[in-house]
Write a protein that holds these residues in place. Structure first.
Motif, PDB file in Angstrom:
ATOM      1  N   ALA A   5       3.210  -6.217  -0.973  1.00  0.00           N
ATOM      2  CA  ALA A   5       1.701  -5.398  -2.061  1.00  0.00           C
ATOM      3  C   ALA A   5       1.990  -6.258  -3.745  1.00  0.00           C
ATOM      4  O   ALA A   5       1.326  -6.594  -3.888  1.00  0.00           O
ATOM      5  N   THR A   8       1.611  -9.760  -2.886  1.00  0.00           N
ATOM      6  CA  THR A   8      -0.078 -10.150  -2.204  1.00  0.00           C
ATOM      7  C   THR A   8      -1.605  -9.388  -3.496  1.00  0.00           C
ATOM      8  O   THR A   8      -2.510 -10.751  -3.416  1.00  0.00           O
ATOM      9  N   GLN A  10      -2.403  -7.115  -3.105  1.00  0.00           N
ATOM     10  CA  GLN A  10      -3.840  -5.981  -2.803  1.00  0.00           C
ATOM     11  C   GLN A  10      -2.983  -4.502  -2.529  1.00  0.00           C
ATOM     12  O   GLN A  10      -1.830  -4.234  -2.631  1.00  0.00           O
ATOM     13  N   ARG A  11      -4.140  -3.523  -2.403  1.00  0.00           N
ATOM     14  CA  ARG A  11      -3.921  -2.266  -2.338  1.00  0.00           C
ATOM     15  C   ARG A  11      -2.691  -1.746  -1.703  1.00  0.00           C
ATOM     16  O   ARG A  11      -3.321  -2.680  -0.342  1.00  0.00           O
ATOM     17  N   ASP A  14      -4.307  -1.531   2.251  1.00  0.00           N
ATOM     18  CA  ASP A  14      -4.972  -3.404   2.873  1.00  0.00           C
ATOM     19  C   ASP A  14      -3.027  -4.312   2.969  1.00  0.00           C
ATOM     20  O   ASP A  14      -3.116  -4.183   4.290  1.00  0.00           O
ATOM     21  N   VAL A  15      -2.285  -3.481   2.216  1.00  0.00           N
ATOM     22  CA  VAL A  15      -0.382  -4.062   3.102  1.00  0.00           C
ATOM     23  C   VAL A  15      -0.205  -3.595   4.447  1.00  0.00           C
ATOM     24  O   VAL A  15      -0.504  -4.587   4.485  1.00  0.00           O
ATOM     25  N   MET A  18      -2.308  -5.213   7.279  1.00  0.00           N
ATOM     26  CA  MET A  18      -1.767  -6.664   7.784  1.00  0.00           C
ATOM     27  C   MET A  18      -1.019  -6.810   8.146  1.00  0.00           C
ATOM     28  O   MET A  18      -0.417  -6.410   9.059  1.00  0.00           O
ATOM     29  N   GLN A  32     -10.533  -7.574   2.853  1.00  0.00           N
ATOM     30  CA  GLN A  32      -9.763  -6.808   2.294  1.00  0.00           C
ATOM     31  C   GLN A  32     -10.845  -5.543   2.597  1.00  0.00           C
ATOM     32  O   GLN A  32     -11.490  -4.793   2.577  1.00  0.00           O
ATOM     33  N   LEU A  39     -10.618 -12.501   1.962  1.00  0.00           N
ATOM     34  CA  LEU A  39     -10.011 -12.980   0.937  1.00  0.00           C
ATOM     35  C   LEU A  39      -9.122 -14.422   1.912  1.00  0.00           C
ATOM     36  O   LEU A  39      -8.707 -13.990   2.610  1.00  0.00           O
TER      37      LEU A  39
END
Length: 115
Positions: A5, A8, A10-11, A14-15, A18, A32, A39
């Motif tokens: 998190a 990257t 990212q929220r 989203d993590v 992945m 995203q 992205l």
């Protein structure tokens, strides 16, 4: 988990979604969730070293000890426990930050804090 998190940017939502197929030696490429925009973000040396130490599977990058995907709540709790600011911030301080418009409730939730 939390390094993904932080590394990257990212929220958490989203993590936890992945997958290894999103990553290469140079960066990661995915869509995203909130913006639905593709992205490509280069890997930092620290994140690359972290990822190199993980077992690669066909599934998600962030897994539990048995290789199963983890939930948003698990990652949020880990960030809250490990990040020094998260360990010491009070609910009153969070409310004050939101009231002063320095952060949004969404940012507070993304950081794994309670509002």
């Amino acid at each position: 988990m939390s390094l993904n998190a932080i590394g990257t940017g990212q929220r958490i939502g989203d993590v936890v979604k992945m997958k290894w197929e999103h990553f290469s030696d140079e960066g990661f490429d995915f869509t995203q969730g909130k913006t639905d925009k593709p992205l490509w973000i280069p890997l930092t040396d620290r994140l690359k070293a972290h990822l190199d130490g993980l077992a690669r599977t066909d599934g998600t990058v962030v897994t539990d000890a048995k290789g199963r995907p983890v939930s948003y709540r698990i990652v949020a709790e880990e960030i809250h426990e490990r990040h020094p600011l998260c360990r010491h911030i009070t609910n009153r301080q969070i409310e004050d930050l939101i009231a002063s418009k320095l952060v949004t409730p969404e940012q507070v939730r993304a950081a794994g804090l309670q509002a």
